[in-house]
Design an enzyme around this catalytic site. Structure first.
Site, mmCIF file in Angstrom:
data_model
loop_
_atom_site.group_PDB
_atom_site.id
_atom_site.type_symbol
_atom_site.label_atom_id
_atom_site.label_comp_id
_atom_site.label_asym_id
_atom_site.label_seq_id
_atom_site.Cartn_x
_atom_site.Cartn_y
_atom_site.Cartn_z
ATOM 1 N N MET A 30 0.844 -1.197 0.000
ATOM 2 C CA MET A 30 0.000 0.000 0.000
ATOM 3 C C MET A 30 0.879 1.247 0.000
ATOM 4 O O MET A 30 0.420 2.342 0.326
ATOM 5 C CB MET A 30 -0.940 -0.012 1.206
ATOM 6 C CG MET A 30 -1.883 -1.225 1.167
ATOM 7 S SD MET A 30 -3.462 -0.952 1.969
ATOM 8 C CE MET A 30 -2.942 -0.590 3.617
ATOM 9 N N GLY A 31 2.154 1.079 -0.350
ATOM 10 C CA GLY A 31 3.043 2.226 -0.485
ATOM 11 C C GLY A 31 3.578 2.732 0.841
ATOM 12 O O GLY A 31 3.489 2.066 1.869
ATOM 13 N N HIS A 37 9.324 -3.500 3.369
ATOM 14 C CA HIS A 37 8.976 -3.685 1.962
ATOM 15 C C HIS A 37 10.245 -3.921 1.132
ATOM 16 O O HIS A 37 10.247 -4.716 0.198
ATOM 17 C CB HIS A 37 8.268 -2.442 1.401
ATOM 18 C CG HIS A 37 6.968 -2.115 2.064
ATOM 19 N ND1 HIS A 37 6.797 -0.997 2.851
ATOM 20 C CD2 HIS A 37 5.774 -2.748 2.034
ATOM 21 C CE1 HIS A 37 5.558 -0.955 3.285
ATOM 22 N NE2 HIS A 37 4.911 -2.013 2.817
ATOM 23 N N LYS A 149 4.994 -9.942 9.269
ATOM 24 C CA LYS A 149 4.411 -9.109 10.339
ATOM 25 C C LYS A 149 2.895 -9.269 10.317
ATOM 26 O O LYS A 149 2.259 -9.377 11.349
ATOM 27 C CB LYS A 149 4.784 -7.636 10.173
ATOM 28 C CG LYS A 149 4.188 -6.798 11.310
ATOM 29 C CD LYS A 149 4.707 -5.395 11.319
ATOM 30 C CE LYS A 149 4.110 -4.569 10.226
ATOM 31 N NZ LYS A 149 2.663 -4.280 10.409
ATOM 32 N N ASP A 150 2.325 -9.307 9.098
ATOM 33 C CA ASP A 150 0.887 -9.557 8.954
ATOM 34 C C ASP A 150 0.694 -11.071 8.845
ATOM 35 O O ASP A 150 0.361 -11.587 7.777
ATOM 36 C CB ASP A 150 0.361 -8.859 7.707
ATOM 37 C CG ASP A 150 0.474 -7.359 7.827
ATOM 38 O OD1 ASP A 150 -0.364 -6.758 8.497
ATOM 39 O OD2 ASP A 150 1.434 -6.798 7.268
HETATM 40 O O1 PAF Z 1 -0.164 -5.877 3.473
HETATM 41 C C1 PAF Z 1 -0.565 -4.934 2.781
HETATM 42 O O2 PAF Z 1 0.115 -3.919 2.621
HETATM 43 C C2 PAF Z 1 -1.928 -5.034 2.116
HETATM 44 O O3 PAF Z 1 -2.851 -5.676 2.923
HETATM 45 C C3 PAF Z 1 -1.875 -5.683 0.720
HETATM 46 C C4 PAF Z 1 -1.431 -7.133 0.800
HETATM 47 C C5 PAF Z 1 -0.919 -4.896 -0.174
HETATM 48 C C6 PAF Z 1 -3.261 -5.660 0.087
HETATM 49 O O4 PAF Z 1 -3.734 -4.364 -0.075
#
Ligand code: PAF
Length: 282
Positions: A30-31, A37, A149-150
């Site tokens: 999501m930037g 990332h 983390k998620d």
């Molecule tokens: O983890 C994230 O940043 C978001 O949930 C994802 C996987 C990009 C979906 O929008």
């Protein structure tokens, strides 16, 4: 860095890459990219001929009172990071491009989506699965990269991909932490200096929990109680949940086994909801 805004253009590019026999990695984001990332992008660049990084703040995964409008955005900075790490393209569509149909279709991974974060965010994972499956259909990657983390999101996406036979390999990537220990998150930018000090209690309690388990503590209830006490002793914190679960079913575990469990937590620090975890694999 090439930034693609439309589905038709990214499809044309991917088609040419496929014709040339290139393997494709996708890093959905999501930037407001950070080193977490960065580590996903590095893995993709290392293991694929071409890497697409999607930057899309997906409205369908935010609840009505969540931070969709104020979610941090900085496409210029994102673009510099992706370029410096060797990514090939940023896919950065507008919401009107991604959701230009009736948009009736959501995916529920029953049994996994409604627990843990799904309790306070009941529509969240249906939106995540919706956008991730759209991205998979648009980019058609061989590999996709998700941060641990998620952890619940990773388990849900892996299960969706297995259940629905998506031809993509889901690659988990370890949590990247700030020097202090706080897990990297785009939402850390919301924290004041004082809240940041309290946010450290998440990684600190996980470290302590891991030590206690290694020293023989097997009782989840007891461990969770100690973690609750520790976090609550820090100002600005409000615990959403602390759970010890099986890594595949996300079901609670009463007695901590040697392997295949995860200690997961979600805590509000001020108004910011943070998640963190550690996972013990076999
Ligand atoms: O983890 C994230 O940043 C978001 O949930 C994802 C996987 C990009 C979906 O929008």
């Amino acid at each position: 860095m090439k930034i693609v805004k439309t589905i038709s253009e990214i499809r044309d590019i991917v088609k040419d890459w496929r014709k040339a026999g290139y393997s494709i990695g996708l890093v959905p984001t999501m930037g407001y990219l950070h080193a977490g990332h960065g580590s996903l992008i590095e893995q993709s660049v290392k293991n694929n001929d071409k890497t697409v990084v999607s930057v899309f703040v997906n409205p369908t995964q935010f609840g009505p009172n969540e931070d969709l409008e104020k979610y941090p955005r900085d496409i210029d900075r994102d673009s510099q990071l992706v370029e410096s790490l060797g990514g090939d393209i940023i896919f950065n569509p507008e919401a009107s491009e991604m959701y230009n149909t009736k948009n009736y279709t959501y995916i529920t991974v029953q049994g996994l989506s409604e627990k843990l974060c799904g309790i306070t965010r009941p529509t969240h994972f249906a939106g995540v699965c919706q956008v991730v499956s759209k991205l998979f259909h648009i980019v058609m990657p061989d590999n996709a990269y998700f941060g641990l983390k998620d952890f619940q999101q990773y388990v849900i996406i892996k299960t969706m991909v297995e259940d629905l036979n998506f031809p993509v390999k889901i690659n988990p990537v370890n949590i990247v932490r700030e020097e202090s220990g706080i897990a990297m998150s785009s939402r850390n930018v919301y924290l004041t200096d004082d809240e940041k000090k309290s946010a450290l209690s998440l990684s600190d309690t996980l470290k302590k929990a891991s030590q206690l388990i290694n020293n023989g503590e097997k009782n989840s209830k007891e461990l969770i109680k100690q973690m609750q006490e520790f976090i609550s002793s820090h100002p600005y914190t409000k615990i959403d949940y602390i759970k010890i679960v099986d890594i595949n079913t996300l079901e609670d575990i009463a007695e901590i086994p040697d392997n295949n469990y995860a200690v997961l937590l979600a805590v509000y620090v001020g108004k910011t909801r943070l998640i963190d975890n550690f996972v013990q694999h076999s």
